[in-house]
Scaffold this motif. Structure first.
Motif, PDB file in Angstrom:
ATOM      1  N   VAL A  42     -29.677  -4.584 -22.149  1.00 31.81           N
ATOM      2  CA  VAL A  42     -30.020  -4.232 -20.770  1.00 31.81           C
ATOM      3  C   VAL A  42     -30.972  -5.272 -20.176  1.00 31.81           C
ATOM      4  N   ARG A  43     -32.006  -5.654 -20.938  1.00 29.05           N
ATOM      5  CA  ARG A  43     -32.947  -6.679 -20.439  1.00 29.05           C
ATOM      6  C   ARG A  43     -32.241  -8.006 -20.211  1.00 29.05           C
ATOM      7  N   GLY A  44     -31.341  -8.378 -21.113  1.00 30.24           N
ATOM      8  CA  GLY A  44     -30.599  -9.632 -20.965  1.00 30.24           C
ATOM      9  C   GLY A  44     -29.719  -9.634 -19.723  1.00 30.24           C
ATOM     10  N   LEU A  45     -29.066  -8.514 -19.457  1.00 24.87           N
ATOM     11  CA  LEU A  45     -28.223  -8.424 -18.267  1.00 24.87           C
ATOM     12  C   LEU A  45     -29.077  -8.500 -17.007  1.00 24.87           C
ATOM     13  N   GLN A  46     -30.247  -7.882 -17.042  1.00 24.41           N
ATOM     14  CA  GLN A  46     -31.136  -7.939 -15.881  1.00 24.41           C
ATOM     15  C   GLN A  46     -31.606  -9.386 -15.648  1.00 24.41           C
ATOM     16  N   ARG A  47     -31.929 -10.099 -16.700  1.00 22.55           N
ATOM     17  CA  ARG A  47     -32.328 -11.512 -16.559  1.00 22.55           C
ATOM     18  C   ARG A  47     -31.171 -12.345 -16.000  1.00 22.55           C
ATOM     19  N   GLN A  48     -29.949 -12.068 -16.441  1.00 23.96           N
ATOM     20  CA  GLN A  48     -28.783 -12.783 -15.897  1.00 23.96           C
ATOM     21  C   GLN A  48     -28.673 -12.567 -14.395  1.00 23.96           C
ATOM     22  N   GLY A  49     -28.878 -11.343 -13.964  1.00 25.08           N
ATOM     23  CA  GLY A  49     -28.821 -11.039 -12.538  1.00 25.08           C
ATOM     24  C   GLY A  49     -29.911 -11.753 -11.762  1.00 25.08           C
ATOM     25  N   GLU A  50     -31.115 -11.790 -12.319  1.00 26.38           N
ATOM     26  CA  GLU A  50     -32.239 -12.465 -11.662  1.00 26.38           C
ATOM     27  C   GLU A  50     -32.011 -13.965 -11.572  1.00 26.38           C
ATOM     28  N   ARG A  51     -31.466 -14.571 -12.636  1.00 27.32           N
ATOM     29  CA  ARG A  51     -31.190 -16.014 -12.623  1.00 27.32           C
ATOM     30  C   ARG A  51     -29.993 -16.345 -11.742  1.00 27.32           C
ATOM     31  N   GLY A  52     -28.982 -15.480 -11.760  1.00 29.82           N
ATOM     32  CA  GLY A  52     -27.764 -15.739 -10.995  1.00 29.82           C
ATOM     33  C   GLY A  52     -27.930 -15.548  -9.495  1.00 29.82           C
ATOM     34  N   PHE A  53     -28.894 -14.704  -9.107  1.00 32.64           N
ATOM     35  CA  PHE A  53     -29.118 -14.410  -7.693  1.00 32.64           C
ATOM     36  C   PHE A  53     -30.622 -14.453  -7.415  1.00 32.64           C
ATOM     37  N   PRO A  54     -31.237 -15.635  -7.522  1.00 33.93           N
ATOM     38  CA  PRO A  54     -32.700 -15.738  -7.451  1.00 33.93           C
ATOM     39  C   PRO A  54     -33.320 -15.374  -6.112  1.00 33.93           C
ATOM     40  N   HIS A 104     -28.771 -11.060  11.279  1.00 31.63           N
ATOM     41  CA  HIS A 104     -29.418 -10.607  10.048  1.00 31.63           C
ATOM     42  C   HIS A 104     -28.531  -9.655   9.242  1.00 31.63           C
ATOM     43  N   ARG A 105     -28.674  -9.735   7.940  1.00 29.75           N
ATOM     44  CA  ARG A 105     -28.018  -8.845   6.981  1.00 29.75           C
ATOM     45  C   ARG A 105     -29.061  -8.467   5.927  1.00 29.75           C
ATOM     46  N   SER A 106     -28.669  -7.582   5.023  1.00 31.49           N
ATOM     47  CA  SER A 106     -29.515  -7.244   3.886  1.00 31.49           C
ATOM     48  C   SER A 106     -28.700  -7.447   2.617  1.00 31.49           C
ATOM     49  N   ALA A 107     -29.411  -7.685   1.503  1.00 38.07           N
ATOM     50  CA  ALA A 107     -28.733  -7.978   0.243  1.00 38.07           C
ATOM     51  C   ALA A 107     -29.471  -7.333  -0.922  1.00 38.07           C
ATOM     52  N   LEU A 108     -28.700  -7.027  -1.955  1.00 31.39           N
ATOM     53  CA  LEU A 108     -29.252  -6.466  -3.182  1.00 31.39           C
ATOM     54  C   LEU A 108     -28.293  -6.785  -4.320  1.00 31.39           C
ATOM     55  N   THR A 109     -28.843  -7.237  -5.432  1.00 34.40           N
ATOM     56  CA  THR A 109     -28.064  -7.432  -6.647  1.00 34.40           C
ATOM     57  C   THR A 109     -28.260  -6.193  -7.504  1.00 34.40           C
ATOM     58  N   VAL A 110     -27.170  -5.618  -7.974  1.00 39.39           N
ATOM     59  CA  VAL A 110     -27.245  -4.387  -8.755  1.00 39.39           C
ATOM     60  C   VAL A 110     -26.656  -4.621 -10.144  1.00 39.39           C
ATOM     61  N   ILE A 111     -27.373  -4.127 -11.136  1.00 35.24           N
ATOM     62  CA  ILE A 111     -26.943  -4.192 -12.539  1.00 35.24           C
ATOM     63  C   ILE A 111     -26.573  -2.767 -12.946  1.00 35.24           C
ATOM     64  N   TRP A 112     -25.384  -2.579 -13.505  1.00 32.18           N
ATOM     65  CA  TRP A 112     -25.002  -1.251 -13.979  1.00 32.18           C
ATOM     66  C   TRP A 112     -23.985  -1.372 -15.103  1.00 32.18           C
TER      67      TRP A 112
END
Length: 143
Positions: A42-54, A104-112
């Protein structure tokens, strides 16, 4: 062009613009699924999301965990996460009402995590995804 649209329970429509799926336990050669391994996944996937969508905030939907009736090993009982790990880039209209909706738009990266390979869509999307608190989690940006 979006991959799909999801109708949040709040009434907001969000669009999925990018989806990365992987096998939760792909590449696991030794050991067995247990809490320490799953927490690392789970932590690894969250880090991937943070790095992939900084430039976008990342939200983790905590996965369900199942405990099959199997003998516990050295790291505790067997604990299984859903079989597909997902990182999705979502977009919607701006959160702040004073922003120009054209600029303007809004954005969110979601991990699930989910059990199958289907792309979440509409009102049939997982209720956990549909209940995301977009207004609290997403970030506005200028086009």
């Amino acid at each position: 062009m979006s991959l799909s649209h999801i109708a949040l329970t709040s009434g907001r429509s969000i669009e999925l613009t990018e989806l990365r799926m992987s096998s939760t336990y792909g590449g696991m050669l030794e050991g067995y699924p247990c809490r320490p391994i799953n927490d690392m996944k789970v932590r690894g996937l969250q880090r991937q999301g943070e790095r992939g969508f900084p430039s976008t905030p990342v939200h983790l939907v905590h996965p369900s965990r199942e405990y099959p009736d199997q003998t516990a090993g050295a790291f505790g009982p067997v604990e299984v996460l859903p079989s597909v790990a997902c990182i999705g880039a979502f977009r919607s209209t701006a959160v702040a009402p004073e922003l120009d909706p054209v600029l303007h738009r809004s954005a969110l990266t979601v991990i699930w995590f989910q059990t199958g390979l289907e792309v979440p869509s509409g009102k049939d999307a997982d209720p956990v995804l549909r209940s995301i608190r977009w207004e609290e989690l997403a970030q506005d940006y200028e086009l």
